[in-house]
Design an enzyme around this catalytic site. Structure first.
Site, PDB file in Angstrom:
ATOM      1  N   SER A   1       0.991  -1.165  -0.011  1.00  0.00           N
ATOM      2  CA  SER A   1      -0.109  -0.038  -0.046  1.00  0.00           C
ATOM      3  C   SER A   1       0.940   1.235  -0.107  1.00  0.00           C
ATOM      4  CB  SER A   1      -0.982  -0.108   1.108  1.00  0.00           C
ATOM      5  OG  SER A   1      -0.140   0.186   2.267  1.00  0.00           O
TER       6      SER A   1
ATOM      7  N   ASP B   1      -1.243  -1.585  -3.987  1.00  0.00           N
ATOM      8  CA  ASP B   1      -2.618  -1.668  -3.400  1.00  0.00           C
ATOM      9  C   ASP B   1      -3.017  -0.168  -3.072  1.00  0.00           C
ATOM     10  OD1 ASP B   1      -4.848  -2.904  -2.260  1.00  0.00           O
ATOM     11  OD2 ASP B   1      -3.845  -3.139  -0.376  1.00  0.00           O
ATOM     12  N   HIS B   2      -4.132   0.190  -3.756  1.00  0.00           N
ATOM     13  CA  HIS B   2      -4.855   1.485  -3.515  1.00  0.00           C
ATOM     14  C   HIS B   2      -4.157   2.591  -4.000  1.00  0.00           C
ATOM     15  CE1 HIS B   2      -8.655  -0.256  -1.614  1.00  0.00           C
ATOM     16  NE2 HIS B   2      -7.443  -1.036  -0.701  1.00  0.00           N
TER      17      HIS B   2
ATOM     18  N   ILE C   1      -6.333  -9.825   1.455  1.00  0.00           N
ATOM     19  CA  ILE C   1      -6.193 -10.103   2.858  1.00  0.00           C
ATOM     20  C   ILE C   1      -4.985  -9.444   3.468  1.00  0.00           C
ATOM     21  CG2 ILE C   1      -5.806 -12.040   4.592  1.00  0.00           C
ATOM     22  CD1 ILE C   1      -7.313 -13.868   2.460  1.00  0.00           C
ATOM     23  N   ASP C   2      -5.378  -8.482   4.338  1.00  0.00           N
ATOM     24  CA  ASP C   2      -4.187  -7.858   5.096  1.00  0.00           C
ATOM     25  C   ASP C   2      -4.501  -7.859   6.786  1.00  0.00           C
ATOM     26  OD1 ASP C   2      -2.295  -6.137   5.967  1.00  0.00           O
ATOM     27  OD2 ASP C   2      -3.037  -4.224   5.249  1.00  0.00           O
TER      28      ASP C   2
END
Ligand code: G3H
Ligand code: 13P
Ligand code: ZN
Length: 323
Positions: free
Chosen positions: A56, A93-94, A269-270
């Protein structure tokens, strides 16, 4: 410019196509540190699973992007030396801006997400297309998002979710040329996914929306975010040893298993990794109060992470044996 191909990584195109055909999903696991990365690749090799290693914006700020690139390269060397040839993607991510996506592509990422889900449809589509146009020049794949998940999405907090509108997906994927699409069907980020009354069951995911999306874009790669199960055993251990996680609830494993049989090709999954690690560290330090060598509490945490990722690959996303 560092090409992901030189690092031994792959983009997500082929692994997602195989996942859709094979009716399983590839796990998208986030990492911020060495122990998490070691656990993800160890479990991936042991279960012969394709992997998406997710970073992220916050993880990139925390761990330093230069170090992350070298960690990913190191991970790939370990995979090769172990005689494994599982496909591994390094994914932003994101991502929240064009500039961040470009910077990640230039530093060796093989896949990026541009999250324009908080923007209007037109703005989201324009931003996503701009990222796709750059990424595809470098054979990097792009994930977009339509619909809003509740919870924290990399420093952007949404109090309320709104489900993906199936009638928008076809125009979005056609306009943008995006390779995969994250949709909102009832999952959310973090450890508090549902507010339940005493005795109330977790509401099922909106499989009707997923089916409607699939009708509109058959065979297109769908991604589910916010898919931790908030494993109750870990929450209990954390609370037993001085933590305070009240009413933490996640997505039941059977629902994720069911979603993976649709065109859902990646499941993110984080939080479960965070919970497993925190649970083991708290337990170890509570039982061994004189311990002060980080290896003595991070080691057991890493072992627990390996067990958890193995279980997810085998029994939740179904990616074991599919490399
Ligand atoms: O979806 C968000 C991920 O769990 C990343 O969280 O921004 O705290 O690293 P983070
Ligand atoms: P969880 O918070 O459910 O683990 O979701 C992670 C995620 O969606 C990362 O993008
Ligand atoms: Zn997410």
């Amino acid at each position: 410019m560092y090409s992901y191909k030189e690092l031994g990584l792959v983009n997500t195109r082929e692994m997602y196509a195989k996942a859709i055909d094979g009716k399983y999903a590839v796990p998208g696991y986030n990492f911020n540190n060495m122990e998490q990365l070691q656990a993800i690749i160890t479990a991936g090799m042991e279960t012969d699973s394709p992997l998406v290693l997710q970073v992220s914006k916050g993880a990139r700020d925390y761990a330093n992007q230069i170090l992350l690139r070298h960690m990913a390269r190191g991970a790939m060397e370990i995979v090769k030396e172990g005689g494994s040839n599982i496909p591994v993607a390094l994914h932003l991510d994101h991502g929240d801006s064009y500039e961040l996506c470009v910077s990640c592509i230039e530093s060796g990422f093989s896949s990026v997400m541009i999250d324009g889900s908080a923007l209007s449809f037109e703005e989201n589509a324009a931003l996503t297309k701009k990222v796709v146009d750059y990424a595809h020049q470098h054979d990097v794949t792009v994930e977009g998002e339509l619909g809003v998940l509740a919870g924290i999405e990399d420093e952007v907090s949404h109090e309320k979710s709104h489900y993906t509108r199936p009638e928008e997906v076809e125009e979005f994927v056609t306009k943008t040329g995006v390779d995969s699409l994250a949709i909102s069907i009832g999952t959310s980020h973090g450890a508090y996914k549902f507010k339940l009354e005493p005795g109330e069951e977790v509401p099922p995911l909106r499989f009707d929306i997923l089916e409607e999306v699939e009708k509109r874009i058959p065979g297109f790669a769908i991604v589910l975010h916010g898919s931790s199960s908030v494993v109750p055993e870990y929450v209990d251990i954390i609370n037993k040893y001085g933590g305070n996680l009240e009413n933490a609830v996640g997505v039941p494993e059977e629902q994720l298993r069911r979603a993976a049989r649709y065109a859902v090709c990646k499941i993110n999954i984080d939080s479960d990794g965070r919970l497993a690690m925190t649970a083991k560290i708290r337990e170890t330090l509570a039982n061994k109060p004189a311990e002060f060598d980080p290896r003595k509490y991070l080691g057991p945490a890493r072992d627990e992470l390996i067990r958890m990722y193995r279980h997810k690959n085998e029994n939740v996303v179904g990616s074991a044996g599919k490399a």
